[in-house]
Design a protein around this motif. Structure first.
Motif, PDB file in Angstrom:
ATOM      1  N   GLY A   1      45.645  42.154  51.784  1.00 27.70           N
ATOM      2  CA  GLY A   1      45.861  40.518  51.810  1.00 27.70           C
ATOM      3  C   GLY A   1      45.757  39.952  50.458  1.00 27.70           C
ATOM      4  O   GLY A   1      45.246  38.590  50.532  1.00 27.70           O
ATOM      5  N   VAL A   2      46.282  40.735  49.527  1.00 28.49           N
ATOM      6  CA  VAL A   2      45.800  40.203  48.073  1.00 28.49           C
ATOM      7  C   VAL A   2      46.719  38.899  47.673  1.00 28.49           C
ATOM      8  O   VAL A   2      46.194  38.305  46.820  1.00 28.49           O
ATOM      9  N   ALA A   3      47.696  38.436  48.528  1.00 26.79           N
ATOM     10  CA  ALA A   3      48.430  37.439  48.292  1.00 26.79           C
ATOM     11  C   ALA A   3      47.691  36.044  48.420  1.00 26.79           C
ATOM     12  O   ALA A   3      47.991  35.021  47.967  1.00 26.79           O
ATOM     13  N   ASP A   4      46.370  36.346  49.195  1.00 21.57           N
ATOM     14  CA  ASP A   4      45.726  34.936  49.242  1.00 21.57           C
ATOM     15  C   ASP A   4      44.611  34.853  48.450  1.00 21.57           C
ATOM     16  O   ASP A   4      43.507  33.787  48.609  1.00 21.57           O
ATOM     17  N   ILE A   5      44.445  35.498  47.597  1.00 16.69           N
ATOM     18  CA  ILE A   5      43.299  35.330  46.395  1.00 16.69           C
ATOM     19  C   ILE A   5      43.823  34.950  45.170  1.00 16.69           C
ATOM     20  O   ILE A   5      44.997  34.840  45.142  1.00 16.69           O
ATOM     21  N   PRO A   6      42.948  34.319  44.342  1.00 17.25           N
ATOM     22  CA  PRO A   6      43.303  33.615  43.229  1.00 17.25           C
ATOM     23  C   PRO A   6      44.195  34.346  42.375  1.00 17.25           C
ATOM     24  O   PRO A   6      45.189  33.792  41.635  1.00 17.25           O
ATOM     25  N   VAL A   7      43.693  35.560  41.995  1.00 13.85           N
ATOM     26  CA  VAL A   7      44.808  36.453  40.984  1.00 13.85           C
ATOM     27  C   VAL A   7      45.465  37.444  42.022  1.00 13.85           C
ATOM     28  O   VAL A   7      44.884  38.226  42.538  1.00 13.85           O
ATOM     29  N   PRO A   8      46.696  36.917  42.728  1.00 12.18           N
ATOM     30  CA  PRO A   8      47.163  37.796  44.047  1.00 12.18           C
ATOM     31  C   PRO A   8      47.955  39.007  43.476  1.00 12.18           C
ATOM     32  O   PRO A   8      49.007  39.224  43.635  1.00 12.18           O
ATOM     33  N   ARG A   9      46.771  39.908  43.424  1.00 17.94           N
ATOM     34  CA  ARG A   9      47.396  41.247  43.085  1.00 17.94           C
ATOM     35  C   ARG A   9      46.094  42.264  43.382  1.00 17.94           C
ATOM     36  O   ARG A   9      45.082  41.815  43.304  1.00 17.94           O
ATOM     37  N   MET A  10      46.566  43.429  43.424  1.00 18.63           N
ATOM     38  CA  MET A  10      45.322  44.686  43.431  1.00 18.63           C
ATOM     39  C   MET A  10      44.914  44.671  41.954  1.00 18.63           C
ATOM     40  O   MET A  10      45.661  44.553  41.011  1.00 18.63           O
ATOM     41  N   GLY A  11      43.619  44.970  41.804  1.00 20.68           N
ATOM     42  CA  GLY A  11      42.851  45.188  40.512  1.00 20.68           C
ATOM     43  C   GLY A  11      43.140  46.651  40.233  1.00 20.68           C
ATOM     44  O   GLY A  11      43.990  47.618  40.916  1.00 20.68           O
ATOM     45  N   ARG A  12      42.903  46.931  38.646  1.00 23.58           N
ATOM     46  CA  ARG A  12      43.331  48.097  38.377  1.00 23.58           C
ATOM     47  C   ARG A  12      41.798  48.829  37.838  1.00 23.58           C
ATOM     48  O   ARG A  12      40.871  48.178  37.384  1.00 23.58           O
ATOM     49  N   PRO A  13      41.769  50.164  38.310  1.00 26.64           N
ATOM     50  CA  PRO A  13      40.676  50.719  37.552  1.00 26.64           C
ATOM     51  C   PRO A  13      40.074  50.669  36.287  1.00 26.64           C
ATOM     52  O   PRO A  13      38.780  50.299  36.169  1.00 26.64           O
ATOM     53  N   GLU A  14      40.989  50.406  35.407  1.00 20.53           N
ATOM     54  CA  GLU A  14      40.451  50.228  34.239  1.00 20.53           C
ATOM     55  C   GLU A  14      39.699  48.586  33.803  1.00 20.53           C
ATOM     56  O   GLU A  14      38.817  48.414  33.029  1.00 20.53           O
ATOM     57  N   GLU A  15      39.865  47.891  34.825  1.00 19.67           N
ATOM     58  CA  GLU A  15      39.427  46.573  34.625  1.00 19.67           C
ATOM     59  C   GLU A  15      38.138  46.631  35.212  1.00 19.67           C
ATOM     60  O   GLU A  15      37.161  45.978  34.723  1.00 19.67           O
TER      61      GLU A  15
END
Length: 248
Positions: free
Chosen positions: A204-218
């Motif tokens: 449900g990442v569309a509902d968070i402020p940065v609306p995407r999946m994170g990346r392992p490098e982050e």
């Protein structure tokens, strides 16, 4: 570089752990990878790591022997990153004792006793060291992902959320113990990250402020900060890498 710092990263054959290993190697650290998977040797070779150990972290004597063995081999152990993890997604009704123990043993117990083995004797004798435990925002919000009325829907399970909450408080406890010895202990708590553990789950990442999946490098970048010289006065903290999920 014989004087370069030495790091051991558990759960580093793939995903977030491998990304952390790659980042620390790029920053000039000698990194040893540790994982249950036999592919840890291939990952280590691909990344140019200083070594690899195939160990089941739930086997505490073997885990502690591996951690201390790295310190013995290199004459120092500067960084331990506990990234090994499992994540059950059963509903509360379907939660089994086996899943409960698997997730607690892999995520929490292993982290505790790996830290113990890193501190005693090497980090305490050195008067320096960095302990980083990879938790999850599941340990803050009670599981990540949508949940249906019947308790299903792919949310990270009760055992996982409990283990990660425990990891956060364990790290705070350790930080208070080891600070006087020149050692810091911190947590990185990822939110939804595109990794093998997250494969097939809906967050449900569309509902968070940065609306995407994170990346392992982050996540790896956060670890790099906590092991670098700019974080000498940072300990007992939990750094969220979650697109704003918790704070918002």
């Amino acid at each position: 570089m014989p004087d370069a710092p030495v790091a051991l990263i558990t759960g580093s054959a793939r995903g977030i752990g491998a990304a952390i290993a790659g980042r620390l190697i790029a920053d000039g650290t000698r990194v040893v990878l540790l994982d249950l998977l036999s592919t840890v040797e291939h990952t280590a070779a691909d990344l140019g790591a200083a070594g690899a150990r195939q160990v089941d972290v739930t086997d505490v004597p073997a885990l502690q022997a591996a951690v201390r063995g790295v310190g013995d081999e290199f004459g120092r152990l500067d960084v331990l990153v506990n990234c090994a993890g499992t994540c059950g997604r059963e509903s509360f009704e379907d939660l089994s004792v086996a899943t409960w123990h698997r997730d607690l043993d892999t995520n929490l117990t292993a982290a505790a006793f790996a830290c113990q083995a890193a501190v005693f004797p090497h980090m305490r004798a050195q008067g320096s060291g960095r302990l980083i435990n990879i938790a999850s925002v599941s340990g803050k919000v009670g599981g990540v992902g949508p949940v249906d009325a019947d308790g299903t829907g792919g949310r990270s399970g009760a055992a996982y959320a409990s283990a990660k909450a425990g990891t956060i408080n364990l790290t705070r406890w350790i930080a208070r113990q080891v600070g006087a010895w020149g050692i810091t202990a911190n947590v990185v708590a990822p939110g939804p990250v595109a990794s093998p553990m997250a494969a097939g789950a809906e967050y449900g990442v569309a509902d968070i402020p940065v609306p995407r999946m994170g990346r392992p490098e982050e996540v790896a970048a956060a670890v790099a900060y906590l092991v670098g010289p700019g974080s000498d006065y940072v300990t007992g903290t939990c750094l969220h890498v979650d697109g704003g999920m918790v704070r918002a």
